[in-house]
Design a protein around this motif. Sequence first.
Motif, PDB file in Angstrom:
ATOM      1  N   ASP A   1      15.131   8.531   2.476  1.00  0.00           N
ATOM      2  CA  ASP A   1      15.404   7.112   2.240  1.00  0.00           C
ATOM      3  C   ASP A   1      14.061   6.409   2.075  1.00  0.00           C
ATOM      4  OD1 ASP A   1      16.398   4.580   2.033  1.00  0.00           O
ATOM      5  OD2 ASP A   1      17.093   4.430   4.117  1.00  0.00           O
ATOM      6  N   PRO A   2      13.414   6.591   0.905  1.00  0.00           N
ATOM      7  CA  PRO A   2      12.024   6.147   0.765  1.00  0.00           C
ATOM      8  C   PRO A   2      11.826   4.652   0.990  1.00  0.00           C
ATOM      9  CG  PRO A   2      12.972   6.726  -1.369  1.00  0.00           C
ATOM     10  CD  PRO A   2      13.927   7.211  -0.336  1.00  0.00           C
ATOM     11  N   PHE A   3      12.845   3.848   0.664  1.00  0.00           N
ATOM     12  CA  PHE A   3      12.644   2.411   0.779  1.00  0.00           C
ATOM     13  C   PHE A   3      13.046   1.868   2.147  1.00  0.00           C
ATOM     14  CE2 PHE A   3      12.855   3.318  -3.751  1.00  0.00           C
ATOM     15  CZ  PHE A   3      11.607   2.825  -4.123  1.00  0.00           C
TER      16      PHE A   3
ATOM     17  N   LEU B   1       9.668 -11.294  -6.513  1.00  0.00           N
ATOM     18  CA  LEU B   1      10.633 -12.295  -6.037  1.00  0.00           C
ATOM     19  C   LEU B   1      11.955 -11.670  -5.616  1.00  0.00           C
ATOM     20  CD1 LEU B   1      11.628 -15.239  -5.690  1.00  0.00           C
ATOM     21  CD2 LEU B   1      12.145 -15.236  -8.151  1.00  0.00           C
ATOM     22  N   PHE B   2      12.466 -10.727  -6.387  1.00  0.00           N
ATOM     23  CA  PHE B   2      13.789 -10.164  -6.123  1.00  0.00           C
ATOM     24  C   PHE B   2      13.724  -8.883  -5.292  1.00  0.00           C
ATOM     25  CE2 PHE B   2      14.263 -12.618 -10.100  1.00  0.00           C
ATOM     26  CZ  PHE B   2      15.163 -13.570  -9.627  1.00  0.00           C
ATOM     27  N   ASP B   3      12.563  -8.636  -4.671  1.00  0.00           N
ATOM     28  CA  ASP B   3      12.389  -7.504  -3.756  1.00  0.00           C
ATOM     29  C   ASP B   3      12.805  -6.191  -4.417  1.00  0.00           C
ATOM     30  OD1 ASP B   3      11.477  -6.498  -1.374  1.00  0.00           O
ATOM     31  OD2 ASP B   3      13.398  -6.679  -0.347  1.00  0.00           O
ATOM     32  N   LYS B   4      12.307  -5.973  -5.614  1.00  0.00           N
ATOM     33  CA  LYS B   4      12.644  -4.770  -6.374  1.00  0.00           C
ATOM     34  C   LYS B   4      12.045  -3.541  -5.711  1.00  0.00           C
ATOM     35  CE  LYS B   4      13.829  -2.225  -9.968  1.00  0.00           C
ATOM     36  NZ  LYS B   4      15.240  -1.934 -10.276  1.00  0.00           N
ATOM     37  N   ASP B   5      12.865  -2.507  -5.511  1.00  0.00           N
ATOM     38  CA  ASP B   5      12.388  -1.221  -5.008  1.00  0.00           C
ATOM     39  C   ASP B   5      11.896  -0.384  -6.189  1.00  0.00           C
ATOM     40  OD1 ASP B   5      13.008  -1.802  -2.372  1.00  0.00           O
ATOM     41  OD2 ASP B   5      15.011  -0.937  -2.492  1.00  0.00           O
TER      42      ASP B   5
ATOM     43  N   LEU C   1       4.772   7.268  -3.449  1.00  0.00           N
ATOM     44  CA  LEU C   1       4.125   6.042  -2.987  1.00  0.00           C
ATOM     45  C   LEU C   1       4.973   4.877  -3.490  1.00  0.00           C
ATOM     46  CD1 LEU C   1       0.329   6.716  -3.661  1.00  0.00           C
ATOM     47  CD2 LEU C   1       1.509   6.736  -1.462  1.00  0.00           C
ATOM     48  N   THR C   2       5.488   4.091  -2.567  1.00  0.00           N
ATOM     49  CA  THR C   2       6.371   2.997  -2.936  1.00  0.00           C
ATOM     50  C   THR C   2       5.569   1.770  -3.347  1.00  0.00           C
ATOM     51  OG1 THR C   2       6.492   2.290  -0.621  1.00  0.00           O
ATOM     52  CG2 THR C   2       8.196   3.801  -1.399  1.00  0.00           C
ATOM     53  N   GLY C   3       6.161   0.978  -4.237  1.00  0.00           N
ATOM     54  CA  GLY C   3       5.551  -0.282  -4.624  1.00  0.00           C
ATOM     55  C   GLY C   3       5.705  -1.320  -3.530  1.00  0.00           C
ATOM     56  N   ASP C   4       4.986  -2.409  -3.675  1.00  0.00           N
ATOM     57  CA  ASP C   4       5.006  -3.447  -2.661  1.00  0.00           C
ATOM     58  C   ASP C   4       6.360  -4.156  -2.625  1.00  0.00           C
ATOM     59  OD1 ASP C   4       2.401  -2.749  -2.370  1.00  0.00           O
ATOM     60  OD2 ASP C   4       1.559  -4.626  -3.138  1.00  0.00           O
ATOM     61  N   PRO C   5       6.861  -4.462  -1.436  1.00  0.00           N
ATOM     62  CA  PRO C   5       8.083  -5.261  -1.332  1.00  0.00           C
ATOM     63  C   PRO C   5       7.784  -6.728  -1.634  1.00  0.00           C
ATOM     64  CG  PRO C   5       7.194  -4.877   0.842  1.00  0.00           C
ATOM     65  CD  PRO C   5       6.321  -4.115  -0.123  1.00  0.00           C
ATOM     66  N   ARG C   6       8.785  -7.576  -1.483  1.00  0.00           N
ATOM     67  CA  ARG C   6       8.570  -9.000  -1.714  1.00  0.00           C
ATOM     68  C   ARG C   6       7.583  -9.562  -0.692  1.00  0.00           C
ATOM     69  NH1 ARG C   6      13.770 -11.267  -2.038  1.00  0.00           N
ATOM     70  NH2 ARG C   6      13.922 -10.987   0.215  1.00  0.00           N
ATOM     71  N   THR C   7       6.640 -10.332  -1.181  1.00  0.00           N
ATOM     72  CA  THR C   7       5.713 -11.038  -0.305  1.00  0.00           C
ATOM     73  C   THR C   7       5.767 -12.525  -0.639  1.00  0.00           C
ATOM     74  OG1 THR C   7       3.871 -10.607  -1.828  1.00  0.00           O
ATOM     75  CG2 THR C   7       4.179  -9.071   0.003  1.00  0.00           C
ATOM     76  N   VAL C   8       5.576 -13.354   0.366  1.00  0.00           N
ATOM     77  CA  VAL C   8       5.601 -14.800   0.187  1.00  0.00           C
ATOM     78  C   VAL C   8       4.418 -15.400   0.934  1.00  0.00           C
ATOM     79  CG1 VAL C   8       8.109 -14.891  -0.081  1.00  0.00           C
ATOM     80  CG2 VAL C   8       7.100 -15.150   2.183  1.00  0.00           C
ATOM     81  N   GLY C   9       3.999 -16.568   0.495  1.00  0.00           N
ATOM     82  CA  GLY C   9       2.888 -17.208   1.176  1.00  0.00           C
ATOM     83  C   GLY C   9       2.557 -18.560   0.585  1.00  0.00           C
TER      84      GLY C   9
END
Length: 797
Positions: free
Chosen positions: A316-318, A762-766, A782-790
Amino acid sequence: MPIRRDYKTKLGVHISVSATALALIATSPAHAEEVTAPAEAEAAPAEAGGSELLAASEILVTARRREERAQDVPIALNAIGADTLERSGTFTISQVQQLVPSLQVFSFNPRNTNINIRGLGSNVALTNDGLENGVGVYVDQVYYGRVGTSQFDLVDLDRIEVLRGPQGTLFGKNTTAGAINITSRAPSFTPEFSGEVSLGNYGYHQVRGSASAPLIDDKLAFRLSIADTHRDGFLDNVRTGRKAQDYDNFSVRGQLLATPTEALSIRLIADFSRQRLNCCIGVIADVFTTYDNGTPIPNNFVDRVSRAGYTPLPTDPFARQTDADSDFHADMYGYGFSGQVDWDLGPVALTSITAYRRWHWNPANDGDSIGLPVITLAEQANRQRQFSQEFRVASTGENVVDYVAGLYYFNQTVNGYGATGYGPAAPNWFLPAVPAVLGNAALNGFVARSTSTPQTKSYAAFAQGTWNATDALSVTAGLRFTHEDKTGTYTQVQEGADLSTLPPALAAAAQQIRNSFGPATNYTAKRKDDSLSGTINIAYKIAPDVLGYATYSRGNKSGGLNLAALPAGVPKTVKPEKVDNYEIGIKSEFLDRQVTLNLAAFWTDVGNYQTAILEMLPSSVTFVQYIANAGKVRSRGFEADAAYAPNELISFAASAAYTDAEYRDYPNGPAPVESGLAVADLSGQPLAGVPKFTYALGADVAQPIGSVQLYGHVDFSHRSSFYTAVSNSRFSKVDGYGLVNLRFGVRSEDSRWDLSFWTKNLFDKDYFQTLTPTNTGLVTGLTGDPRTVGATLRTSF
């Protein structure tokens, strides 16, 4: 013209480009030879009603050693201005690819980063110290010899330029696929300050600041720039309780600009960067236990973990979890000094650029990526140093023939220190049929340590001229001669328990096992190459705002050294790549320059393509990686860039690239692990790491309200599927994905302060960055970055 009076144009490069012109800035799909003048671009006064956004299309470049609008120059120049970098939150080269569809950046870790333009540049494989990347990275006109040295935060930038196609007749070090040219802000004789603070989720915080002022009016000025970034990890290590895949970077850059006379300027730069990462570890993405023909994989991953009594984490990589038990980190620091002297003699200008750089890379890896002490060490540390010197002479003003000529010298040494170590679980993991006493004696605590010392000395002479036949027609031709000497030694020694205390027969058997996992070896490799690169470009102004052009370029990528524990029969060196690049394009503006549309088509043939090979050692359980010439490769495709800015408050932009890159002749390529074969005919197969379709869309709006302005920015970038293993294993195929970034905020009318809120993905794409299948049937990713906000608060004055 006097250098001091015109410094912002010739030496200081200050692009005032609105972030809303995202893809408009990233236009000019042609072939560039270089943009290496001390000041390569500047925003011209806005036209068509004074729109700030339209100023983007008025960027001036000096690619041919005179100031011209980017739209008037027949080169492949993607110029991304400082405002665009800031408002898109771009501060690393990896993030730049979301703005430039023709650029692909894949990173297993900072050292093992691969940069491709139009599908060419490097294989999606681990970096080899004896080989150079086909895409050159330059910072303030200084070539960075190893890609890893460019993976720090980008500090206080004026712009980034991405040049497509072979670069050689003018552009520093010879590169065959393109170049990324990064320019920092120069010191200013007018006092200025800018600073920003950002906070976000995952513990993200970033501080960036820059100050510049004169020390002696009109004679000496300084600039000091600092950036500090931290973010907690995206992965949970359930074994240790620590976060993994975090980010921590500190960078500082200091500059002095001296203008003792109207005609002479001297720019000195010193920089230091440090990065400490608790990274990089792959998560379990898939497991397969049979070959394609249905035959079970002997001693596969399921067999091994069952035999060890170990239960791996679910596939379950994500869920973003790992249970790696060995140390893993990616720590590095680098620093350098450069001096640039520009002397305007009236009819000609002289330029000298001298630079020295150091880079230290200190990694650790859990070689098995799971919670068993199988491969406890898997690392390749580097100590790199380089020196470069460039001299140029160029014509000034407007002439029937404009020219530039020069000499270039580059000297680099890379000391590599490798280690592969095996833990107490290794004997049972690799050698189930071997008696435990023998397996433990051979592998438990065994370490193969290597030292490599490749050295490169490169000498080049280059010249390029442009004949301005008429106001509409120009012909450019250039040549570069390069001589390179490469030499390197490779030594591998064995460490482990003393086998002399064992019975002779057992000791001999244990030694034989060690030799199959990490043989002791020592050799020297040498190579000398002479190459001639060239280009010819014909450009014609079809109309005042329509430029057509055609280009042919011949490029050469230097040969390489194979510094590894090579299997029998593998050559210690590889031949240079030969590249023939053909390109046609059109650059146009209409509706009073509110609309920009640029189109280009290219065809590139590569001979002696340098590729990575992964070959199983005689142990039949471990692999060695080396480089080889793969025969012929072809890359062809087209690029389109469009932008529409009807007024200063609204703009839209779009860029797209289609790249068809494939092996034309590679009968003995590495076979996909699922085939069960050793070699496969990859002729006609696509190159790994190259999505066929990529595109980016952007839109910006702004609305003044009293003394402030509300604004919003959104961009979307998409990449089609691609392979991340050279063999094109289907288990290495990354599905296509698209990412949406959003920023909105409020700023003062005079831009002295700016408060924005942002989100990336924005849409937290896996999605995966890379997928790596192994011969056991385990696939890590290697997974990509999840959604980040700031949020970011900026101020400047």
